[in-house]
Scaffold this motif. Structure first.
Motif, PDB file in Angstrom:
ATOM      1  N   HIS A  30      -8.580   1.645  -3.539  1.00  0.00           N
ATOM      2  CA  HIS A  30      -8.955   1.164  -2.210  1.00  0.00           C
ATOM      3  C   HIS A  30      -7.878   0.276  -1.602  1.00  0.00           C
ATOM      4  N   ASN A  31      -7.156  -0.432  -2.454  1.00  0.00           N
ATOM      5  CA  ASN A  31      -6.246  -1.446  -1.912  1.00  0.00           C
ATOM      6  C   ASN A  31      -4.766  -1.136  -2.048  1.00  0.00           C
ATOM      7  N   GLU A  76       3.283  14.268   2.568  1.00  0.00           N
ATOM      8  CA  GLU A  76       3.089  14.839   1.231  1.00  0.00           C
ATOM      9  C   GLU A  76       2.066  15.979   1.324  1.00  0.00           C
ATOM     10  N   LYS A  77       2.256  16.959   0.471  1.00  0.00           N
ATOM     11  CA  LYS A  77       1.389  18.143   0.551  1.00  0.00           C
ATOM     12  C   LYS A  77       0.664  18.409  -0.760  1.00  0.00           C
ATOM     13  N   LEU A  81      -0.999  14.571   3.420  1.00  0.00           N
ATOM     14  CA  LEU A  81      -1.972  13.822   2.624  1.00  0.00           C
ATOM     15  C   LEU A  81      -2.407  12.531   3.325  1.00  0.00           C
ATOM     16  N   GLN A  82      -1.462  11.847   3.948  1.00  0.00           N
ATOM     17  CA  GLN A  82      -1.801  10.596   4.630  1.00  0.00           C
ATOM     18  C   GLN A  82      -2.815  10.853   5.749  1.00  0.00           C
ATOM     19  N   VAL A 135       0.847  -1.185   0.000  1.00  0.00           N
ATOM     20  CA  VAL A 135       0.000   0.000   0.000  1.00  0.00           C
ATOM     21  C   VAL A 135       0.887   1.241   0.000  1.00  0.00           C
ATOM     22  N   THR A 136       0.625   2.138  -0.944  1.00  0.00           N
ATOM     23  CA  THR A 136       1.397   3.369  -1.000  1.00  0.00           C
ATOM     24  C   THR A 136       0.945   4.307   0.111  1.00  0.00           C
TER      25      THR A 136
END
Ligand SMILES: [Zn+2]
Length: 429
Positions: free
Chosen positions: A239-240, A35-36, A107-108, A29-30
């Motif tokens: 999703h994955n 990250e912005k 972002l996460q 999973v990335t």
């Protein structure tokens, strides 16, 4: 223990290890920590040039517009930058004097916040959550089998990775062919609010048939074809594996990059403007028109039902726009003034509920020219009422619109869709 058994065990171990590696690789999973997403406001040619140079020198992800080629003076640019480059990019932007803000700090964290904490009842389908493909697939089966009088479904083909593309036909059963409307959601994988809307539409159609006179009249006289998820492979991937995926998941021998942009792959001025012939680009037009099997399946379906289909609606996000042909040229469509009047009426109806402001107009002039889009293709085929929705928001959350906004977004969008369908119904051709 004999030698044979021992080597058997050894081989089994190797196979299990190998399977373990495969499983880990598949489950990769990335993550997007640190990250912005920046919002840039280029007002000089130098600013535009700088953004294009940045895009050339590092991997950045354009949220809006959809690629570096589409950046021009006086349009806001929402740019997702990897953690390793954020400080440098910010410094460069500051030095350039270009107005720069941060839309999303991390972002996460925002991705996790997008999903609320509710655990829905597993026995009922939730229309206010972003559902996985598995859940949507189960919903497609159950909703069509429990409403046989109003819904029938058909598989129009499989995706690149072999998932069945189900089209739901919603309308009162009739022995003759009724005029119809085709609507798809989820052409672009990461635009989750779009797929949520198709599910919402089906629920609303079923639950208000018989009580709401407008919906009853519509489904008595017409059928509505709904494709709940167009780009299923990509949607499943968001999703994955990688929440930010946009394209299909097709492979080509000539490139290690995966997928094409399914909204640049239609045979409408294909790849002439606002699209890329680079397979690694997010706006890659594909190797030829309809090279993407999902596009071909839908195009075949619409061609087959061309005489009955009177309107084509395609749901995207984000930007709060209601667009109509053309996008591949600045030329005005033959029915421009009618399309514009209907779009303005629909936007007004939408705004009446929660005050959400939409801009409407032909794609090329309203945002930027982009060829190979589905709305232009449908229009040129003869489907007069051809509209692209770009749902909420205008960038505060972008693709990460919180689940708490699914309900108000779908409610207001229903008003616009019903405004259009009612116009279509009154003006059957
Ligand atoms: Zn889109």
């Amino acid at each position: 223990m004999g030698i044979g058994e021992d080597s058997f065990t050894g081989n089994m171990m190797k196979i299990l290890l190998l399977l373990g590696f495969v499983a880990v690789a598949l489950a990769e999973v990335t993550r997007f920590d640190g990250e912005k997403v920046f919002r840039l406001k280029p007002v000089l040619d130098d600013h535009v040039l700088l953004i294009k140079e940045l895009a050339n020198s590092m991997e950045v992800d354009f949220w809006s517009p959809e690629s570096a080629d589409l950046v021009t003076i006086d349009i806001d640019v929402d740019l997702h930058v990897p953690a390793a480059h954020t400080d440098m990019v910010y410094t460069i932007l500051q030095q350039s004097g270009m107005e720069t803000g941060v839309l999303i700090e991390d972002l996460q964290a925002q991705m996790e916040e997008q999903l609320d904490n509710r655990t829905p009842d597993p026995r009922v389908h939730s229309y206010t959550k972003y559902n996985s493909w598995d859940k949507i697939q189960a919903w497609i089966s159950s909703i069509s089998s429990s409403n046989p009088d109003l819904i029938s479904r058909q598989v129009i083909g499989n995706t690149y990775e072999g998932r069945p593309m189900n089209v739901l036909k919603i309308g009162k059963k009739s022995s003759s062919t009724k005029p119809s409307i085709f609507m798809d959601c989820g052409i672009h994988a990461r635009e989750w609010i779009s797929t949520a809307f198709c599910q919402w539409f089906v629920k609303e159609a079923l639950s208000t048939y018989g009580s709401d006179s407008e919906m009853t009249g519509l489904l008595n006289q017409m059928d509505v074809y709904v494709l709940p998820v167009f780009n299923i492979d990509g949607y499943d991937f968001t999703h994955n594996s990688n929440r930010m995926w946009r394209k299909t998941r097709s492979r080509m021998y000539s490139s290690s990059c995966i997928g094409a942009d399914p909204n640049r792959n239609w045979n409408a001025g294909w790849c002439t403007t606002g699209a890329s012939s680079n397979p690694c680009s997010d706006t890659f037009c594909g190797s030829s028109p309809e090279s993407e099997i999902e596009v071909k399946n839908v195009a075949d379906f619409i061609r087959r039902n061309k005489s009955s289909i009177k309107a084509y609606l395609t749901i995207h996000s984000y930007s709060q726009l209601l667009l109509f042909p053309y996008s591949y040229t600045f030329e005005l469509a033959e029915h421009h003034s009618e399309l514009m009047t209907v779009a303005e009426g629909a936007s007004k109806a939408l705004r009446s509920l929660h005050g959400t402001q939409y801009t409407s107009g032909p794609g090329a002039a309203t945002i930027y020219p982009a060829a190979g889009g589905s709305d232009d293709w449908a229009y040129d085929l003869g489907v007069k009422y051809s509209y692209t929705f770009e749902l909420r928001d205008t960038g505060r959350y972008g693709f990460l619109l919180p689940e708490s906004q699914i309900k108000p977004t779908c409610e207001e969008t229903m008003l616009a869709v019903k405004y259009i369908t009612s116009h279509v119904q009154k003006n059957l051709y």
